[in-house]
Design a protein around this motif. Sequence first.
Motif, PDB file in Angstrom:
ATOM      1  N   MET A   1      31.619  43.185  47.364  1.00 24.95           N
ATOM      2  CA  MET A   1      31.444  43.941  46.140  1.00 24.95           C
ATOM      3  C   MET A   1      30.005  43.797  45.663  1.00 24.95           C
ATOM      4  SD  MET A   1      34.811  43.227  43.893  1.00 24.95           S
ATOM      5  CE  MET A   1      36.273  42.742  44.726  1.00 24.95           C
ATOM      6  N   ILE A   2      29.476  44.867  45.141  1.00 22.24           N
ATOM      7  CA  ILE A   2      28.098  44.847  44.657  1.00 22.24           C
ATOM      8  C   ILE A   2      28.051  45.343  43.211  1.00 22.24           C
ATOM      9  CG2 ILE A   2      27.053  45.094  46.931  1.00 22.24           C
ATOM     10  CD1 ILE A   2      26.621  48.056  46.283  1.00 22.24           C
ATOM     11  N   HIS A   3      27.024  44.909  42.495  1.00 24.83           N
ATOM     12  CA  HIS A   3      26.831  45.300  41.102  1.00 24.83           C
ATOM     13  C   HIS A   3      26.500  46.788  41.041  1.00 24.83           C
ATOM     14  CE1 HIS A   3      25.016  45.336  37.052  1.00 24.83           C
ATOM     15  NE2 HIS A   3      25.841  44.327  36.837  1.00 24.83           N
ATOM     16  N   THR A   4      27.025  47.466  40.030  1.00 24.29           N
ATOM     17  CA  THR A   4      26.867  48.920  39.949  1.00 24.29           C
ATOM     18  C   THR A   4      25.445  49.366  39.650  1.00 24.29           C
ATOM     19  OG1 THR A   4      27.565  48.839  37.634  1.00 24.29           O
ATOM     20  CG2 THR A   4      29.254  49.340  39.273  1.00 24.29           C
ATOM     21  N   LYS A   5      24.651  48.537  38.971  1.00 26.33           N
ATOM     22  CA  LYS A   5      23.281  48.935  38.633  1.00 26.33           C
ATOM     23  C   LYS A   5      22.233  48.237  39.498  1.00 26.33           C
ATOM     24  CE  LYS A   5      24.202  50.149  33.848  1.00 26.33           C
ATOM     25  NZ  LYS A   5      25.533  49.664  33.555  1.00 26.33           N
ATOM     26  N   ASN A   6      22.430  46.951  39.764  1.00 27.38           N
ATOM     27  CA  ASN A   6      21.418  46.178  40.489  1.00 27.38           C
ATOM     28  C   ASN A   6      21.630  46.164  41.996  1.00 27.38           C
ATOM     29  OD1 ASN A   6      20.327  45.512  38.004  1.00 27.38           O
ATOM     30  ND2 ASN A   6      21.572  43.665  37.831  1.00 27.38           N
ATOM     31  N   PHE A   7      22.807  46.606  42.463  1.00 31.66           N
ATOM     32  CA  PHE A   7      23.155  46.611  43.889  1.00 31.66           C
ATOM     33  C   PHE A   7      23.017  45.231  44.521  1.00 31.66           C
ATOM     34  CE2 PHE A   7      21.646  50.979  42.998  1.00 31.66           C
ATOM     35  CZ  PHE A   7      22.862  51.620  43.143  1.00 31.66           C
ATOM     36  N   THR A   8      23.450  44.212  43.799  1.00 34.21           N
ATOM     37  CA  THR A   8      23.438  42.845  44.313  1.00 34.21           C
ATOM     38  C   THR A   8      24.878  42.360  44.480  1.00 34.21           C
ATOM     39  OG1 THR A   8      23.274  42.018  42.053  1.00 34.21           O
ATOM     40  CG2 THR A   8      21.216  42.227  43.290  1.00 34.21           C
ATOM     41  N   PRO A   9      25.132  41.495  45.443  1.00 35.26           N
ATOM     42  CA  PRO A   9      26.500  40.993  45.676  1.00 35.26           C
ATOM     43  C   PRO A   9      26.855  39.863  44.712  1.00 35.26           C
ATOM     44  CG  PRO A   9      25.027  40.095  47.315  1.00 35.26           C
ATOM     45  CD  PRO A   9      24.204  41.046  46.472  1.00 35.26           C
TER      46      PRO A   9
ATOM     47  N   VAL B   1      45.783  42.450  43.440  1.00 40.06           N
ATOM     48  CA  VAL B   1      45.228  43.688  42.881  1.00 40.06           C
ATOM     49  C   VAL B   1      44.743  43.441  41.452  1.00 40.06           C
ATOM     50  CG1 VAL B   1      45.822  46.020  42.112  1.00 40.06           C
ATOM     51  CG2 VAL B   1      46.526  45.240  44.366  1.00 40.06           C
ATOM     52  N   ARG B   2      45.563  42.771  40.642  1.00 40.53           N
ATOM     53  CA  ARG B   2      45.160  42.479  39.258  1.00 40.53           C
ATOM     54  C   ARG B   2      43.915  41.585  39.234  1.00 40.53           C
ATOM     55  NH1 ARG B   2      50.828  42.076  38.160  1.00 40.53           N
ATOM     56  NH2 ARG B   2      50.670  39.830  38.401  1.00 40.53           N
ATOM     57  N   GLY B   3      43.864  40.577  40.115  1.00 37.79           N
ATOM     58  CA  GLY B   3      42.692  39.699  40.178  1.00 37.79           C
ATOM     59  C   GLY B   3      41.438  40.454  40.582  1.00 37.79           C
TER      60      GLY B   3
ATOM     61  N   GLN C   1      36.253  42.852  39.103  1.00 39.52           N
ATOM     62  CA  GLN C   1      35.402  44.039  39.082  1.00 39.52           C
ATOM     63  C   GLN C   1      34.986  44.403  37.658  1.00 39.52           C
ATOM     64  OE1 GLN C   1      38.064  46.639  41.411  1.00 39.52           O
ATOM     65  NE2 GLN C   1      36.290  47.026  42.720  1.00 39.52           N
ATOM     66  N   THR C   2      35.911  44.311  36.727  1.00 36.92           N
ATOM     67  CA  THR C   2      35.605  44.647  35.335  1.00 36.92           C
ATOM     68  C   THR C   2      34.658  43.623  34.717  1.00 36.92           C
ATOM     69  OG1 THR C   2      37.794  45.638  35.133  1.00 36.92           O
ATOM     70  CG2 THR C   2      36.635  45.136  33.087  1.00 36.92           C
TER      71      THR C   2
ATOM     72  N   LEU D   1      32.558  41.459  36.152  1.00 35.16           N
ATOM     73  CA  LEU D   1      31.228  41.369  36.764  1.00 35.16           C
ATOM     74  C   LEU D   1      30.552  42.725  36.960  1.00 35.16           C
ATOM     75  CD1 LEU D   1      31.977  38.657  39.484  1.00 35.16           C
ATOM     76  CD2 LEU D   1      30.969  38.333  37.227  1.00 35.16           C
ATOM     77  N   GLN D   2      31.211  43.805  36.597  1.00 38.55           N
ATOM     78  CA  GLN D   2      30.701  45.158  36.758  1.00 38.55           C
ATOM     79  C   GLN D   2      30.303  45.433  38.209  1.00 38.55           C
ATOM     80  OE1 GLN D   2      27.531  45.650  33.954  1.00 38.55           O
ATOM     81  NE2 GLN D   2      28.873  45.454  32.190  1.00 38.55           N
ATOM     82  N   VAL D   3      31.267  45.209  39.117  1.00 38.73           N
ATOM     83  CA  VAL D   3      31.019  45.417  40.532  1.00 38.73           C
ATOM     84  C   VAL D   3      32.036  46.396  41.102  1.00 38.73           C
ATOM     85  CG1 VAL D   3      29.952  43.166  40.920  1.00 38.73           C
ATOM     86  CG2 VAL D   3      32.410  43.397  41.151  1.00 38.73           C
ATOM     87  N   VAL D   4      31.663  47.010  42.221  1.00 35.13           N
ATOM     88  CA  VAL D   4      32.550  47.898  42.958  1.00 35.13           C
ATOM     89  C   VAL D   4      32.459  47.525  44.432  1.00 35.13           C
ATOM     90  CG1 VAL D   4      32.376  49.823  41.337  1.00 35.13           C
ATOM     91  CG2 VAL D   4      30.769  49.660  43.214  1.00 35.13           C
ATOM     92  N   PHE D   5      33.416  48.010  45.205  1.00 34.36           N
ATOM     93  CA  PHE D   5      33.313  47.806  46.644  1.00 34.36           C
ATOM     94  C   PHE D   5      32.102  48.559  47.161  1.00 34.36           C
ATOM     95  CE2 PHE D   5      37.854  46.858  46.081  1.00 34.36           C
ATOM     96  CZ  PHE D   5      37.884  45.637  46.742  1.00 34.36           C
ATOM     97  N   GLN D   6      31.480  48.058  48.186  1.00 31.99           N
ATOM     98  CA  GLN D   6      30.207  48.596  48.666  1.00 31.99           C
ATOM     99  C   GLN D   6      30.317  50.085  49.033  1.00 31.99           C
ATOM    100  OE1 GLN D   6      28.338  46.174  51.568  1.00 31.99           O
ATOM    101  NE2 GLN D   6      26.572  47.464  51.747  1.00 31.99           N
ATOM    102  N   GLU D   7      31.454  50.517  49.545  1.00 34.79           N
ATOM    103  CA  GLU D   7      31.611  51.913  49.915  1.00 34.79           C
ATOM    104  C   GLU D   7      31.539  52.836  48.708  1.00 34.79           C
ATOM    105  OE1 GLU D   7      34.323  49.696  50.827  1.00 34.79           O
ATOM    106  OE2 GLU D   7      33.158  49.126  52.568  1.00 34.79           O
ATOM    107  N   GLY D   8      31.902  52.301  47.531  1.00 29.52           N
ATOM    108  CA  GLY D   8      31.924  53.117  46.314  1.00 29.52           C
ATOM    109  C   GLY D   8      30.598  53.178  45.586  1.00 29.52           C
ATOM    110  N   ALA D   9      29.616  52.420  46.039  1.00 26.42           N
ATOM    111  CA  ALA D   9      28.344  52.356  45.310  1.00 26.42           C
ATOM    112  C   ALA D   9      27.482  53.564  45.581  1.00 26.42           C
ATOM    113  CB  ALA D   9      27.582  51.096  45.697  1.00 26.42           C
TER     114      ALA D   9
END
Length: 145
Positions: free
Chosen positions: A1-9, A127-129, A134-135, A137-145
């Motif tokens: 998972m990577i951060h949505t703005k900084n693109f860091t893991p 799934v809940r975890g 994600q919420t 740390l504001q991250v998404v899976f890398q494919e979604g970035a």
Amino acid sequence: MIHTKNFTPVPAIIFNCVLSLLYLVSGDIWSLITYFSFFNWLCVGMAILGLLHWRYKYPELERPVKMHIALPITFFFAAAFLVIMAVYAAPKECLIGACIVLTGIPVYLIGVRYQDKQPQWMDNGMVRGTIAIQTMLQVVFQEGA
């Protein structure tokens, strides 16, 4: 998972920081170095061996990086030498490091291999975890970035 703005893991960085702090609590830094440098070089050596295997088994594949075969062979022997010397010099620490790494097998089996055979409560909890992390740390899976 990577951060949505900084693109860091971010989760990986936090996980590594927490593990590093736990390792530092162990007190004996040299044993810690032996535990994990042994497996670091073992993994590097296995990756190079896989590269050599693919190069031999599939010679027709296009390779984005071309180099003389002597370089990966030499690198493999260097990694093998480091692994053998670590086992020779500190067999107890290498065995403990092996046990630490092997604790990942049940995690792999439960979380990846038999993911579709998990009980519903475990699947819902994972799934809940995942959504909570994600919420938070504001991250998404890398494919979604």
